[in-house]
Design an enzyme around this catalytic site. Structure first.
Site, PDB file in Angstrom:
ATOM      1  N   TYR A  65     -14.158   2.551   1.155  1.00  0.00           N
ATOM      2  CA  TYR A  65     -12.805   1.638   1.000  1.00  0.00           C
ATOM      3  C   TYR A  65     -11.909   2.685   0.682  1.00  0.00           C
ATOM      4  CZ  TYR A  65      -9.413  -1.757   1.277  1.00  0.00           C
ATOM      5  OH  TYR A  65      -7.780  -2.144   1.244  1.00  0.00           O
ATOM      6  N   ASP A 162     -10.536  10.400  -4.163  1.00  0.00           N
ATOM      7  CA  ASP A 162      -9.730   8.476  -3.857  1.00  0.00           C
ATOM      8  C   ASP A 162     -10.075   8.129  -5.363  1.00  0.00           C
ATOM      9  OD1 ASP A 162      -8.908   6.232  -4.063  1.00  0.00           O
ATOM     10  OD2 ASP A 162      -9.697   5.360  -1.527  1.00  0.00           O
ATOM     11  N   LYS A 190      -5.836   0.576 -10.330  1.00  0.00           N
ATOM     12  CA  LYS A 190      -6.846  -0.102 -10.570  1.00  0.00           C
ATOM     13  C   LYS A 190      -7.396  -0.014 -12.227  1.00  0.00           C
ATOM     14  CE  LYS A 190      -9.937  -0.923  -6.655  1.00  0.00           C
ATOM     15  NZ  LYS A 190      -9.829  -2.415  -6.025  1.00  0.00           N
TER      16      LYS A 190
END
Ligand SMILES: Cc1ncc(COP(=O)(O)O)c(C=O)c1O
Length: 355
Positions: A65, A162, A190
């Site tokens: 994702y 990522d 995050k």
């Protein structure tokens, strides 16, 4: 803090301090821009790669994702019959974006080579989680990240790590500091502010200069809440805490205890299990190994997985009862927490095998 809360009028001192910190720690960061969420960061990184290369396609990996936008939301947690096929993650996506996103198997360099043989001159970037958290818990095999680096160098495509999950969670320098492979661009989010909303795109100056945050830049970068002062302070506080405390060896040790303990519990119960993960990350899958790519994850007994996790919740231990959600040890966790979780896991597994 008082001088740093002016929004929307340019870069604050806090943002500059944060950028300097990230550049100091992250091997691939020569420049940094700050935005609000991981999806914004991957979106900007992909558009920057397109601007730099003049190419449209990107390569991502099945099971990963990389954000909610049309460029990334393809072939995420695909159902078994849709894995590896054209699998958009939402209605309403632009067909052209779905088709401009090519999908490869994680840890399979030959698959990546064959995609480049077919379409290399149209590929702007390869984007991946350097550890497959979303897949879940899949580690890059030796040579995989190095191989991607070599392919991108040869083909003139940008390599984007990522690190929205892995950034600071595994190391202050991201997983790239552990792997010794430096991407062209990195996205962070995050954990970099310990949960406060902030994200970043970082990378080589020659590429980052193309953002219109510099005078001659022609790749748009904007966002009202970019550099949000509260989140910037949270990121600075997180970095400072990680610099001063050995959080990583604590969470790595507990993560290792958790994975070893879970595999032992599976063996005790006489069923095949794999405790995937790395460092603080763990996920118990009910399957034979190895766990190398999303295709392997499809062997997971999804029904037992759901039942086990519901039994865990009933015993006061929360692991996402659906999908393939991973779990993480945090700095606040202790050996006692691991003991308690393993005891609950043993009982939950027994109960779920009985039902
Ligand atoms: C690897 C990865 N990249 C990007 C994103 C998108 O981040 P956000 O949810 O902050 O938009 C996520 C979110 O889960 C992620 O796991």
């Amino acid at each position: 803090m008082r001088e740093r809360v002016l929004f929307g009028v340019g870069v604050t001192d806090g943002e500059l301090e944060l950028a300097r910190k990230i550049v100091g720690h992250l091997p691939g960061a020569e420049q940094v821009v700050v935005c609000g969420s991981g999806s914004e960061a991957t979106y900007h990184a992909i558009r920057l790669a397109r601007g730099v290369t003049g190419r449209e396609r990107i390569v991502k990996f099945q099971g990963s994702y990389n954000g909610f936008h049309d460029s990334g939301l393809r072939n995420v947690l695909s159902a078994p019959e849709r894995g590896g096929r054209r699998d958009p993650g939402s209605a309403g996506m632009l067909e052209a974006s779905i088709d401009a996103t090519l999908v490869c198997r994680y840890n399979d360099l030959e698959d990546v080579e064959s995609v480049f043989r077919a379409a290399g001159e149209t590929i702007a970037a390869v984007i991946l989680e350097p550890v497959g958290h979303n897949s879940p818990g899949i580690l890059p095999e030796p040579g995989f990240l190095e191989g991607l680096r070599a392919i991108c160098d040869r083909e003139g495509s940008l390599l984007i790590f990522d690190e929205v999950i892995t950034g600071f969670r595994h190391h202050l320098g991201g997983y790239q500091a552990i792997a010794g492979v430096t991407p062209d661009l990195t996205t962070l989010g995050k954990a970099i502010a310990n949960g406060f909303p902030i994200a970043a795109v970082c990378g080589r100056a020659e590429y980052m200069d193309r953002f219109n945050t510099t005078r001659d830049g022609d790749v748009h970068f904007g966002g009202t809440f970019n550099g949000n002062a509260v989140s910037v302070e949270a990121a600075l506080a997180t970095i400072s805490y990680l610099e001063d405390h050995d959080v990583h060896s604590h969470i790595y040790r507990l993560g290792e205890r958790m994975r070893t303990g879970l595999e032992a519990i599976g063996a005790e119960a006489g069923i095949p299990v794999v405790a995937g993960g790395y460092g603080s990350l763990f996920v118990l899958c009910f399957m034979e190994g190895p766990l190398r790519s999303f295709e392997d994850v499809l062997r997971n007994d999804a029904e037992l997985f759901g039942r086990y996790r519901r039994e865990l919740v009933a015993r006061g231990i929360f692991e996402m009862p659906e999908s393939l959600g991973r779990s993480h040890i945090s700095a606040a966790h202790t050996d006692d927490d691991v003991d308690r979780s393993l005891e609950a896991a043993r009982e939950a597994l027994r109960a779920s095998l009985r039902s």
